[in-house]
Motif scaffolding. Structure first.
Motif, PDB file in Angstrom:
ATOM      1  N   LYS A  44     -35.645 -54.530  54.371  1.00  0.00           N
ATOM      2  CA  LYS A  44     -34.876 -55.210  53.321  1.00  0.00           C
ATOM      3  C   LYS A  44     -33.881 -54.274  52.659  1.00  0.00           C
ATOM      4  O   LYS A  44     -32.867 -54.719  52.126  1.00  0.00           O
ATOM      5  CB  LYS A  44     -35.804 -55.813  52.280  1.00  0.00           C
ATOM      6  CG  LYS A  44     -36.366 -54.867  51.248  1.00  0.00           C
ATOM      7  CD  LYS A  44     -37.097 -55.641  50.155  1.00  0.00           C
ATOM      8  CE  LYS A  44     -37.468 -54.780  48.985  1.00  0.00           C
ATOM      9  NZ  LYS A  44     -38.087 -55.540  47.890  1.00  0.00           N
ATOM     10  N   TRP A  45     -34.154 -52.973  52.689  1.00  0.00           N
ATOM     11  CA  TRP A  45     -33.233 -52.034  52.056  1.00  0.00           C
ATOM     12  C   TRP A  45     -31.982 -51.821  52.906  1.00  0.00           C
ATOM     13  O   TRP A  45     -30.931 -51.442  52.383  1.00  0.00           O
ATOM     14  CB  TRP A  45     -33.934 -50.698  51.824  1.00  0.00           C
ATOM     15  CG  TRP A  45     -35.243 -50.807  51.121  1.00  0.00           C
ATOM     16  CD1 TRP A  45     -36.483 -50.510  51.625  1.00  0.00           C
ATOM     17  CD2 TRP A  45     -35.472 -51.259  49.776  1.00  0.00           C
ATOM     18  NE1 TRP A  45     -37.457 -50.746  50.692  1.00  0.00           N
ATOM     19  CE2 TRP A  45     -36.871 -51.196  49.547  1.00  0.00           C
ATOM     20  CE3 TRP A  45     -34.627 -51.704  48.758  1.00  0.00           C
ATOM     21  CZ2 TRP A  45     -37.442 -51.567  48.323  1.00  0.00           C
ATOM     22  CZ3 TRP A  45     -35.198 -52.070  47.545  1.00  0.00           C
ATOM     23  CH2 TRP A  45     -36.578 -52.004  47.332  1.00  0.00           C
ATOM     24  N   LEU A  88     -30.605 -53.851  44.094  1.00  0.00           N
ATOM     25  CA  LEU A  88     -30.254 -55.020  44.907  1.00  0.00           C
ATOM     26  C   LEU A  88     -29.751 -56.163  44.036  1.00  0.00           C
ATOM     27  O   LEU A  88     -28.768 -56.843  44.384  1.00  0.00           O
ATOM     28  CB  LEU A  88     -31.458 -55.473  45.732  1.00  0.00           C
ATOM     29  CG  LEU A  88     -31.953 -54.522  46.832  1.00  0.00           C
ATOM     30  CD1 LEU A  88     -33.155 -55.115  47.541  1.00  0.00           C
ATOM     31  CD2 LEU A  88     -30.838 -54.205  47.831  1.00  0.00           C
ATOM     32  N   LYS A  89     -30.402 -56.368  42.895  1.00  0.00           N
ATOM     33  CA  LYS A  89     -29.968 -57.437  41.987  1.00  0.00           C
ATOM     34  C   LYS A  89     -28.594 -57.134  41.405  1.00  0.00           C
ATOM     35  O   LYS A  89     -27.751 -58.034  41.294  1.00  0.00           O
ATOM     36  CB  LYS A  89     -31.001 -57.628  40.871  1.00  0.00           C
ATOM     37  CG  LYS A  89     -32.296 -58.296  41.322  1.00  0.00           C
ATOM     38  CD  LYS A  89     -33.226 -58.584  40.163  1.00  0.00           C
ATOM     39  CE  LYS A  89     -33.867 -57.337  39.631  1.00  0.00           C
ATOM     40  NZ  LYS A  89     -34.899 -57.619  38.610  1.00  0.00           N
ATOM     41  N   ASN A 132     -35.237 -52.523  43.790  1.00  0.00           N
ATOM     42  CA  ASN A 132     -35.073 -53.968  43.587  1.00  0.00           C
ATOM     43  C   ASN A 132     -34.024 -54.258  42.525  1.00  0.00           C
ATOM     44  O   ASN A 132     -33.257 -55.225  42.639  1.00  0.00           O
ATOM     45  CB  ASN A 132     -36.416 -54.593  43.190  1.00  0.00           C
ATOM     46  CG  ASN A 132     -37.383 -54.682  44.352  1.00  0.00           C
ATOM     47  OD1 ASN A 132     -36.976 -54.829  45.508  1.00  0.00           O
ATOM     48  ND2 ASN A 132     -38.668 -54.571  44.071  1.00  0.00           N
ATOM     49  N   ASN A 133     -33.978 -53.424  41.492  1.00  0.00           N
ATOM     50  CA  ASN A 133     -32.970 -53.599  40.454  1.00  0.00           C
ATOM     51  C   ASN A 133     -31.563 -53.360  41.019  1.00  0.00           C
ATOM     52  O   ASN A 133     -30.622 -54.097  40.709  1.00  0.00           O
ATOM     53  CB  ASN A 133     -33.244 -52.654  39.291  1.00  0.00           C
ATOM     54  CG  ASN A 133     -32.234 -52.792  38.175  1.00  0.00           C
ATOM     55  OD1 ASN A 133     -31.308 -51.993  38.060  1.00  0.00           O
ATOM     56  ND2 ASN A 133     -32.403 -53.814  37.348  1.00  0.00           N
TER      57      ASN A 133
END
Length: 787
Positions: A615-616, A578-579, A575-576
């Protein structure tokens, strides 16, 4: 049927010993864990299986299997795992009863209760000899260097696992300052085992503040009774100890004429004496630590005994073990006429400072003892400490108490054949059919050569001498922070060899990564969940970039331990990433070097394979498309360097090639294959020196002899895609030069640096960076008769 092997280890048999194994499974073979069973001598033993990964067709990819086996004295043995067993063991599960106020557990040897929203860990423990209540167990209590002291408040308890072998419970809580102004979070986990009189207690403290947490003390107490006084003050233990000059732990002691009140002995030869000299009717106290043989202090009539470990102690003590596997043990025991309790701190020396004390009032386990070395946690940093609480009868032999304590420090770790991993196809193809002794010795040497760096916040990481000397830490020691995914390389080397220490390397380094190298709390959303780049103080003044965040080793750890915190950590890192990819730095193809989005692609692809979540993949497609645009814009994958240059950096381009290839293996497409081959062709044409090795970087000021093995992986990938051996030949000189290089020595001067005792050795970066390139290139050479 899968053969599970145990090497010879202990001189005493272990009956119904709890063990674990990771089982990789071929796609489509099984879909349910219900018929998984471990067999010994043709009979099923208690087994508890957990699915840690599935394929896209929902069939099982990885199993984490707990089982109980009878292990013989002084020899190895074998058991067998059946994936579709017709004779599954019908032992009942451990009894786990949830209520509106907490959870009650009955393992057959221990009964204990935990209570929601309490200020203590155990509400009650009954070991069949004594009944302990919440008043017996206090803390862990936190105190800061500025005098701030804390109480504890727990949240709800949850059952993670409960089966025939193990029950695992967890809760979260907060250390609350006395004035209620400050809260520091923690997590607690309890593991208990069927028929065993012990539990493992894991305590993870998290600095959930934006200030440094300077820990003065962190202490857990097991009180003799409700009126016992709490104290972590230790009186001097004045024994004139002779140095162990032989290094064999064979210094003898003679207590035949000693009357106490405190006895000191080494090894087990005198232990029978103390049944009479320090009878449990009058309260026997004991502490022990070991390097070779256990060094005991035993007190009678409740006399205080204690041990402590600090940096100066470690500087004076030699140790020849691979410390990830074993340094020694460290425990405190208190026994009276009704029964006893021994508490062993896991890897205490490696996680110094530590201290234990036993007296008439009870046991104090000082995870951070007051007045010893500094433990200063940076904002967002966590650290887990573990201990074994062994409840025993009053007549339990000291020998057995010591034996269980040592087994906790170095448990039996079985292994399966490399062919099982190879046939399952769950790992990269790192299994050459023909092995070369020189290459195997190189890989072993590189895996073992890393420095062991002791200290509660340092254990599991290594300093990097090159980064430190370059001044990247502004004069301070720079820590590698598991650069290049060191845990993943350890997991792969373990899978292909079955050598247990490589698994222990994985466990120790990943536990550090999950705690220290990942940001658990911040006022900056771009940091939460992310992994810090190599820096001073592990994260002090550090940054987060996509090129230094890794998840594959975390997934390996999850498969080998069943600990879902590794999965959660990997998802947080994803998630980091992606951000970060949505920030301006990565908006224009070619403005960041190939390594940045390359490592991001590798992590996101691994996350998709492990979780199946789409999502990945969206960002993976965006990265692959950016590489295409990059190539179209510049002609090749050139990296910005000076203000007016874009250059070829072979090892960064190789990171990109390796990462795109991992995506290609999941989603094969001709355009991606062609792009990879063009990139490798460009490396061969433009990045080699006349002497037959690759250069470092393209500028005239940087075209020194390259020693980076990542380019070998690029060549192996081109061979994999084309089957053309022409792609292997340009790397032979680099490969030979690499294999001929000597591993760094691990014998040398130890030194105290800030909060660490640093032993001789190299950074883990060397093995992490070279393993996959060397093993894949080596396999390609061997199957073509080129090595």
């Amino acid at each position: 049927m899968i053969e599970i092997n145990f090497d010879k280890l202990y001189r005493y048999p272990r009956i119904a010993e709890p063990c674990t194994i990771c089982i990789p499974v071929e796609k489509g073979k099984i879909y349910s864990k219900d018929n998984v069973c471990v067999m010994q001598d043709g009979k099923p033993v208690p087994t508890q299986a957990k699915v840690t990964s599935r394929y896209d067709d929902t069939s099982i990819r990885y199993l984490f299997v707990r089982f109980m086996a009878d292990l013989p004295a002084n020899k190895g043995t074998k058991v067998y795992c059946e994936l579709d067993c017709k004779d599954v063991n019908d032992n009942p599960d451990i009894l786990c009863t949830e209520s509106s106020t907490g959870i009650e557990v009955d393992t057959g040897a221990l009964k204990f209760k935990v209570e929601d929203y309490a200020s203590y860990i155990f509400k009650e423990v009954n070991d069949g000899n004594k009944i302990y209540t919440n008043e017996n167990f206090v803390g862990p209590y936190l105190k800061e260097a500025d005098g701030t002291s804390y109480d504890i408040e727990l949240e709800e308890w949850n059952i993670i696992e409960c089966g025939q072998v193990c029950v695992s419970l967890c809760t979260k809580g907060v250390n609350v300052s006395k004035d209620k102004d400050k809260k520091i979070k923690f997590e607690i986990r309890i593991n208990a085992y069927a028929g065993k009189p012990w539990v493992e207690l894991s305590y993870r403290i998290i600095n959930t503040s934006m200030e440094e947490l300077d820990i003065a003390s962190l202490v857990f107490y097991a009180k003799a009774d409700s009126s016992s006084r709490l104290s972590d003050i230790m009186k001097p233990m004045n024994f004139d100890e002779k140095p162990d000059s032989t290094g064999c732990g064979d210094i003898m002691t003679d207590n035949t004429s000693c009357t106490g009140p405190v006895f000191h002995t080494r090894g087990t030869h005198e232990l029978e004496l103390f049944d009479e000299k320090a009878p449990v009717l009058d309260v026997r106290t004991m502490v022990g630590s070991s390097n070779y043989r256990t060094d005991f202090y035993i007190g009678k009539n409740g006399e205080e005994v204690n041990r402590h470990i600090d940096a100066h102690y470690l500087m004076k003590e030699a140790n020849e073990h691979f410390a990830e596997v074993l340094y020694g043990t460290f425990f405190a025991d208190r026994t009276d006429a009704k029964g006893g309790l021994c508490i062993t701190v896991y890897q205490a020396q490696q996680n110094y400072p530590k201290a234990v004390k036993s007296d008439s009032e009870g046991i104090a386990v000082m995870l951070v003892p007051e007045g010893e070395d500094k433990v200063i946690m940076q904002p967002g940093m966590a650290r887990t400490q573990k201990m074994l609480m062994h409840f025993h009868a009053a007549d339990e032999k000291i020998l057995e108490i010591d034996n269980r304590s040592l087994i906790y420090q170095m448990p039996d770790r079985p292994y399966i054949s490399p062919e099982v991993f190879k046939n399952a196809g769950v790992m990269p193809d790192i299994f050459p059919d023909k092995l070369n002794d020189d290459v195997e010795m190189f890989l072993i040497g590189r895996a073992d050569e890393h420095a062991r760096c002791y200290g509660m916040l340092n254990w599991g990481d290594t300093w990097d001498s090159n980064y430190t000397q370059q001044g990247r830490g502004n004069g301070k020691t720079v820590w590698s922070n598991n650069e290049y995914d060191y845990p993943h390389s350890c997991a792969l080397e373990y899978a292909r060899t079955g050598v247990r220490r490589f698994l222990d390397y994985l466990l120790v380094s990943t536990e550090h990564q999950m705690d220290v190298d990942v940001c658990h709390y911040s006022d900056n959303p771009l940091r939460i969940g992310g992994q810090w780049e190599h820096t001073a103080g592990h994260c002090k003044n550090g940054i987060m970039v996509c090129s230094h965040e890794w998840v594959e080793g975390l997934f390996d750890y999850y498969h080998f331990t069943g600990d879902e915190r590794a999965l959660t950590t990997a998802v947080g890192i994803g998630n980091n990433i992606l951000k970060l990819l949505d920030t301006p730095m990565y908006a224009v193809p070619g403005e960041a070097n190939a390594r940045e989005t390359g490592w991001a692609l590798r992590a996101l692809t691994a996350l998709y394979v492990e979780t199946g979540e789409s999502k990945w993949i969206d960002k993976c497609e965006w990265i692959v498309d950016s590489f295409k645009k990059w190539e179209e814009e510049y002609g090749y994958w050139l990296a910005p360097y000076t203000d007016n240059t874009t250059i070829r950096v072979g090892f960064m381009i190789s990171v990109a090639i390796g990462s795109v290839m991992r995506y290609y293996r999941v989603f094969p497409r001709e355009d991606i294959k062609d792009m990879i081959i063009r990139a490798v062709d460009d490396l061969i044409e433009n990045c080699m020196l006349g002497c037959g090795v690759f250069y470092y970087k393209e500028l005239p000021s940087l075209q020194r002899l390259g020693n980076n093995t990542l380019l070998l992986e690029s060549l192996a990938i081109a061979y994999e895609l084309t089957g053309d051996v022409k792609y292997l030949k340009p790397g032979i000189k680099t490969f030979d030069k690499t294999i001929d290089s000597k591993a760094a020595t691990t014998n040398g001067v130890k030194k105290i640096v800030d909060d660490a005792v640093i032993c001789a050795g190299a950074s883990t970066k060397g093995f992490a960076q070279s393993f996959i390139p060397v093993i894949t290139y080596y396999k390609a050479l061997s199957e073509n008769g080129l090595y």
